[in-house]
Design an enzyme around this catalytic site. Structure first.
Site, PDB file in Angstrom:
ATOM      1  N   SER A   1     -13.054   3.930   4.765  1.00 14.91           N
ATOM      2  CA  SER A   1     -13.612   3.399   6.020  1.00 14.91           C
ATOM      3  C   SER A   1     -14.902   4.128   6.398  1.00 14.91           C
ATOM      4  O   SER A   1     -15.088   5.296   6.055  1.00 14.91           O
ATOM      5  CB  SER A   1     -12.590   3.531   7.158  1.00 14.91           C
ATOM      6  OG  SER A   1     -11.628   2.506   7.068  1.00 14.91           O
TER       7      SER A   1
ATOM      8  N   ASP B   1       0.848  -1.190   0.000  1.00 15.27           N
ATOM      9  CA  ASP B   1       0.000   0.000   0.000  1.00 15.27           C
ATOM     10  C   ASP B   1       0.892   1.253   0.000  1.00 15.27           C
ATOM     11  O   ASP B   1       1.804   1.362   0.823  1.00 15.27           O
ATOM     12  CB  ASP B   1      -0.884  -0.040   1.259  1.00 15.27           C
ATOM     13  CG  ASP B   1      -2.003   0.982   1.232  1.00 15.27           C
ATOM     14  OD1 ASP B   1      -2.375   1.424   0.128  1.00 15.27           O
ATOM     15  OD2 ASP B   1      -2.518   1.326   2.320  1.00 15.27           O
TER      16      ASP B   1
END
Ligand SMILES: [Zn+2]
Length: 307
Positions: free
Chosen positions: A213, A82
């Protein structure tokens, strides 16, 4: 099952119009929680690490854990870097057994971003490693990625076409209104769904949503009840996630929710059971909480039952 290139996982999702979650891990409990969720949901999986997570765990420990998870779960899984900030870290991951890397040149100018991406692709292709790049700039804070609100900018569809043509990259992270961390929106939570659709039709490769999220009121309230101080925390509503998938998002990154649910479970135990000091009785429930969180995401993204 052994690890497979992320491209193979995204291809099915892209064609069938569902999304696959990419979940950040930082330790053994979170790793197990993510694999167990995928196993129970029969969902394909992307598990990922930032370079600071690799430093924290150590490359050898990390690779051994992920391989164990893939073998034990029998789930098709990709190990993804990532926000790789340099060619060096991307090459190191390719050499160590990652099946996908993100090279994040979004801090460079367009030409610099194209060059760094091409350089990584040159090393990745012969090793069957997938490459994700980022165009545009997300705001917020995530590990070593800090972009202040004023420097964030949304992805330009025309630039995206040129970027994909110039680099032949496998997947593209787009900036469409989300940001990293637990403070995603100052006002209303708004995603530029129109922009997702336009880019999707223009580039014809899987698009990636970072900073996705949910940061639900429920988890923030619970964390606060047990001592956390997170005033104003806000995430992306489920409805927006659904719309983003319908309009062309294929990979969705989740880190903040994992951190929140893991630490909230730990806070609860320490607060309500002050006599406990067995780490297994503290980290065990946190592992369960992360597993449930990841399962909910897999259902929301539509990847459940696709493995
Ligand atoms: Zn990100």
């Amino acid at each position: 099952m052994s690890l497979i290139p992320m491209k193979e996982i995204l291809q099915d999702a892209y064609l069938k119009k569902y999304a696959v979650g990419a979940f950040n891990t930082n330790n053994m409990e979170i790793t197990q929680a993510i694999f167990n969720a995928a196993k129970e949901e029969k969902s394909p999986l992307i598990i990922m690490c930032s370079d600071t997570a690799i430093k924290y765990m150590g490359m050898d420990y990390l690779i051994a854990m992920i391989k164990a998870g893939a073998k034990e779960s029998g789930i098709p899984a990709a190990l993804h870097l990532d926000h790789g900030k340099s060619i060096d870290i991307a090459l190191q991951c390719i050499k160590s057994g990652f099946t996908s890397v993100m090279i994040d040149g979004s801090h460079l100018d367009f030409k610099g971003n194209v060059e760094i991406t091409k350089e990584v692709i040159k090393a990745a292709r012969p090793a069957r490693v997938t490459v994700e790049a980022e165009l545009g700039k997300l705001g917020g804070i995530e590990d070593n990625v800090i972009v202040l609100g004023k420097d964030a900018c949304l992805t330009d569809p025309q630039e995206a076409v040129k970027f994909v043509t110039d680099t032949d990259v496998d997947a593209l992270a787009v900036a469409v209104g989300t940001s990293h961390g637990a403070y995603k929106f100052e006002g209303d939570a708004i995603l530029d769904i129109e922009r997702i659709l336009t880019i999707r039709h223009a580039v014809n490769i899987p698009l990636v949503l970072h900073g996705a999220s949910g940061v639900s009121e429920e988890v923030i309230n619970k964390a606060t009840m047990y001592g956390a101080h997170l005033p104003g925390a806000k995430g992306v509503p489920e409805e927006s996630i659904k719309k983003a998938i319908e309009n062309g998002i294929t990979k969705i990154n989740i880190d903040t929710d994992i951190r929140l649910f893991f630490t909230t479970a730990i806070r609860e135990i320490l607060f309500t059971k002050p006599d406990i000091f067995d780490p297994r009785k503290i980290c065990g429930p946190a592992r369960e909480a992360v597993k449930e969180t990841v399962r909910v995401k897999m259902k929301l993204f539509g990847s459940s039952g696709k493995a």
